[in-house]
Design a protein around this motif. Structure first.
Motif, PDB file in Angstrom:
ATOM      1  N   VAL A   1      -9.679   7.798  -1.896  1.00  0.00           N
ATOM      2  CA  VAL A   1      -9.471   9.005  -1.447  1.00  0.00           C
ATOM      3  C   VAL A   1     -10.061   9.045  -0.219  1.00  0.00           C
ATOM      4  O   VAL A   1     -11.551   9.109  -0.219  1.00  0.00           O
ATOM      5  CB  VAL A   1      -9.676  10.236  -2.139  1.00  0.00           C
ATOM      6  N   ASN A   2      -9.342   9.472   1.137  1.00  0.00           N
ATOM      7  CA  ASN A   2     -10.143   9.693   2.467  1.00  0.00           C
ATOM      8  C   ASN A   2     -11.010   8.366   2.739  1.00  0.00           C
ATOM      9  O   ASN A   2     -12.027   8.425   3.275  1.00  0.00           O
ATOM     10  CB  ASN A   2     -11.104  10.887   2.544  1.00  0.00           C
ATOM     11  N   GLN A   3     -10.358   7.246   2.430  1.00  0.00           N
ATOM     12  CA  GLN A   3     -11.014   5.938   2.798  1.00  0.00           C
ATOM     13  C   GLN A   3     -12.447   5.602   2.212  1.00  0.00           C
ATOM     14  O   GLN A   3     -13.240   5.064   2.439  1.00  0.00           O
ATOM     15  CB  GLN A   3     -11.255   5.422   4.229  1.00  0.00           C
ATOM     16  N   ARG A   4     -12.629   6.413   1.104  1.00  0.00           N
ATOM     17  CA  ARG A   4     -13.828   6.293   0.051  1.00  0.00           C
ATOM     18  C   ARG A   4     -13.592   5.930  -1.208  1.00  0.00           C
ATOM     19  O   ARG A   4     -12.680   6.455  -1.689  1.00  0.00           O
ATOM     20  CB  ARG A   4     -14.699   7.681   0.245  1.00  0.00           C
ATOM     21  N   GLU A   5     -14.510   5.232  -2.065  1.00  0.00           N
ATOM     22  CA  GLU A   5     -14.094   5.334  -3.384  1.00  0.00           C
ATOM     23  C   GLU A   5     -14.358   6.422  -4.056  1.00  0.00           C
ATOM     24  O   GLU A   5     -15.330   7.375  -3.456  1.00  0.00           O
ATOM     25  CB  GLU A   5     -15.307   4.216  -4.236  1.00  0.00           C
ATOM     26  N   ALA A   6     -13.418   7.046  -5.126  1.00  0.00           N
ATOM     27  CA  ALA A   6     -13.592   8.116  -5.781  1.00  0.00           C
ATOM     28  C   ALA A   6     -13.741   8.131  -7.204  1.00  0.00           C
ATOM     29  O   ALA A   6     -13.591   6.838  -7.796  1.00  0.00           O
ATOM     30  CB  ALA A   6     -12.546   9.071  -5.187  1.00  0.00           C
ATOM     31  N   LYS A   7     -14.093   9.105  -7.879  1.00  0.00           N
ATOM     32  CA  LYS A   7     -14.111   9.121  -9.231  1.00  0.00           C
ATOM     33  C   LYS A   7     -12.751   9.533  -9.649  1.00  0.00           C
ATOM     34  O   LYS A   7     -12.191  10.160  -9.329  1.00  0.00           O
ATOM     35  CB  LYS A   7     -15.269  10.197  -9.776  1.00  0.00           C
TER      36      LYS A   7
ATOM     37  N   GLU B   1       0.968  -1.200  -0.039  1.00  0.00           N
ATOM     38  CA  GLU B   1       0.115  -0.103   0.250  1.00  0.00           C
ATOM     39  C   GLU B   1       0.784   1.346  -0.132  1.00  0.00           C
ATOM     40  O   GLU B   1       1.964   1.348   0.583  1.00  0.00           O
ATOM     41  CB  GLU B   1      -0.986   0.064   1.362  1.00  0.00           C
ATOM     42  N   VAL B   2       0.339   2.210  -0.778  1.00  0.00           N
ATOM     43  CA  VAL B   2       1.087   3.683  -0.714  1.00  0.00           C
ATOM     44  C   VAL B   2       0.010   4.634  -0.401  1.00  0.00           C
ATOM     45  O   VAL B   2      -1.101   4.844  -0.708  1.00  0.00           O
ATOM     46  CB  VAL B   2       1.792   4.246  -2.194  1.00  0.00           C
ATOM     47  N   ARG B   3       0.401   5.293   0.599  1.00  0.00           N
ATOM     48  CA  ARG B   3      -0.395   6.419   1.324  1.00  0.00           C
ATOM     49  C   ARG B   3       0.123   7.768   0.832  1.00  0.00           C
ATOM     50  O   ARG B   3       1.236   8.047   1.078  1.00  0.00           O
ATOM     51  CB  ARG B   3      -0.612   6.369   2.709  1.00  0.00           C
ATOM     52  N   ILE B   4      -0.625   8.590   0.326  1.00  0.00           N
ATOM     53  CA  ILE B   4      -0.246   9.912  -0.252  1.00  0.00           C
ATOM     54  C   ILE B   4      -1.003  10.836   0.410  1.00  0.00           C
ATOM     55  O   ILE B   4      -2.240  11.110   0.325  1.00  0.00           O
ATOM     56  CB  ILE B   4       0.011  10.186  -1.818  1.00  0.00           C
ATOM     57  N   THR B   5      -0.392  11.785   1.320  1.00  0.00           N
ATOM     58  CA  THR B   5      -1.356  12.861   1.978  1.00  0.00           C
ATOM     59  C   THR B   5      -1.081  13.950   1.260  1.00  0.00           C
ATOM     60  O   THR B   5       0.096  14.779   1.165  1.00  0.00           O
ATOM     61  CB  THR B   5      -0.843  13.097   3.665  1.00  0.00           C
ATOM     62  N   ILE B   6      -2.191  14.778   0.973  1.00  0.00           N
ATOM     63  CA  ILE B   6      -2.106  16.077   0.613  1.00  0.00           C
ATOM     64  C   ILE B   6      -1.879  17.308   1.549  1.00  0.00           C
ATOM     65  O   ILE B   6      -2.789  17.420   2.099  1.00  0.00           O
ATOM     66  CB  ILE B   6      -3.157  16.420  -0.523  1.00  0.00           C
ATOM     67  N   GLU B   7      -0.790  17.696   1.878  1.00  0.00           N
ATOM     68  CA  GLU B   7      -0.410  18.761   2.577  1.00  0.00           C
ATOM     69  C   GLU B   7      -1.276  20.080   2.507  1.00  0.00           C
ATOM     70  O   GLU B   7      -1.820  20.643   3.414  1.00  0.00           O
ATOM     71  CB  GLU B   7       0.858  19.076   3.032  1.00  0.00           C
ATOM     72  N   SER B   8      -1.125  20.508   1.288  1.00  0.00           N
ATOM     73  CA  SER B   8      -2.006  21.771   0.644  1.00  0.00           C
ATOM     74  C   SER B   8      -1.967  21.762  -0.688  1.00  0.00           C
ATOM     75  O   SER B   8      -1.323  21.056  -1.486  1.00  0.00           O
ATOM     76  CB  SER B   8      -1.190  23.021   1.109  1.00  0.00           C
ATOM     77  N   ALA B   9      -3.020  22.392  -1.145  1.00  0.00           N
ATOM     78  CA  ALA B   9      -3.379  22.279  -2.761  1.00  0.00           C
ATOM     79  C   ALA B   9      -4.019  23.609  -2.930  1.00  0.00           C
ATOM     80  O   ALA B   9      -4.989  24.232  -2.354  1.00  0.00           O
ATOM     81  CB  ALA B   9      -4.407  21.135  -3.268  1.00  0.00           C
ATOM     82  N   ASP B  10      -3.179  24.296  -3.941  1.00  0.00           N
ATOM     83  CA  ASP B  10      -3.386  25.911  -4.231  1.00  0.00           C
ATOM     84  C   ASP B  10      -3.967  25.962  -5.505  1.00  0.00           C
ATOM     85  O   ASP B  10      -4.352  27.115  -6.075  1.00  0.00           O
ATOM     86  CB  ASP B  10      -2.262  26.891  -4.198  1.00  0.00           C
TER      87      ASP B  10
END
Length: 167
Positions: free
Chosen positions: A145-151, A104-113
């Motif tokens: 994304v955030n433990q939910r299925e995403a599009k 498993e790879v976990r990527i945390t988005i710290e900030s997004a502008d």
């Protein structure tokens, strides 16, 4: 279970402010966003450099950035624009991780502008998987994304956690 963790800061080039312009396709004045894509056209005597902007409905507008004379002795190279979002983020070698036993790879988005689509961002940063493979894995629930299925078209924001199941 072996898990690799990454933290990304999603930034765009310095000009992230939208440009308000009339969009012929939308029929009204709308904000256009810089895509950080540059295009060059030549007509024999001149080389034109354009920035490609898109409105929210993906209609494009090209802003002329520079005109250069085209002749064989031309040595001036225009200053290259950096695409900060691609240079600042590390490439995630998913196939190498799989060989090393990472599940498993976990990527945390710290900030997004700016606006970043899940599938496009991962396609540019995951080494070893094509965009169509990434889209299929998102639809299968192997990328969440955030433990939910995403599009695939999900827009990422600060504090989102992308989980990619490799094995």
């Amino acid at each position: 279970m072996l898990v690799m963790e990454h933290t990304w800061v999603l930034t765009q080039t310095p000009c992230t402010l939208p440009v308000l312009r009339y969009c012929r396709s939308c029929g009204r004045t709308v904000p256009f966003f810089d895509t950080s894509i540059r295009r060059h056209n030549a007509n024999g005597k001149n080389i034109y450099r354009f920035a490609i902007y898109k409105c929210e409905r993906d209609h494009t507008w090209n802003e002329k950035l520079a005109i250069y004379k085209s002749f064989p002795e031309h040595v001036e190279v225009p200053e290259q624009e950096t695409m900060a979002e691609n240079l600042a983020l590390p490439v995630v070698p998913v196939l190498d991780y799989k060989e090393q036993g990472v599940q498993e790879v976990r990527i945390t988005i710290e900030s997004a502008d700016a606006r970043y689509r899940l599938d496009k961002l991962l396609a540019s940063r995951l080494d070893g998987w094509s965009r169509s493979q990434i889209v299929q894995k998102i639809k299968d629930g192997r990328i969440r994304v955030n433990q939910r299925e995403a599009k695939p078209s999900a827009i990422l924001s600060a504090s989102d956690v992308i989980v990619i199941v490799i094995g």
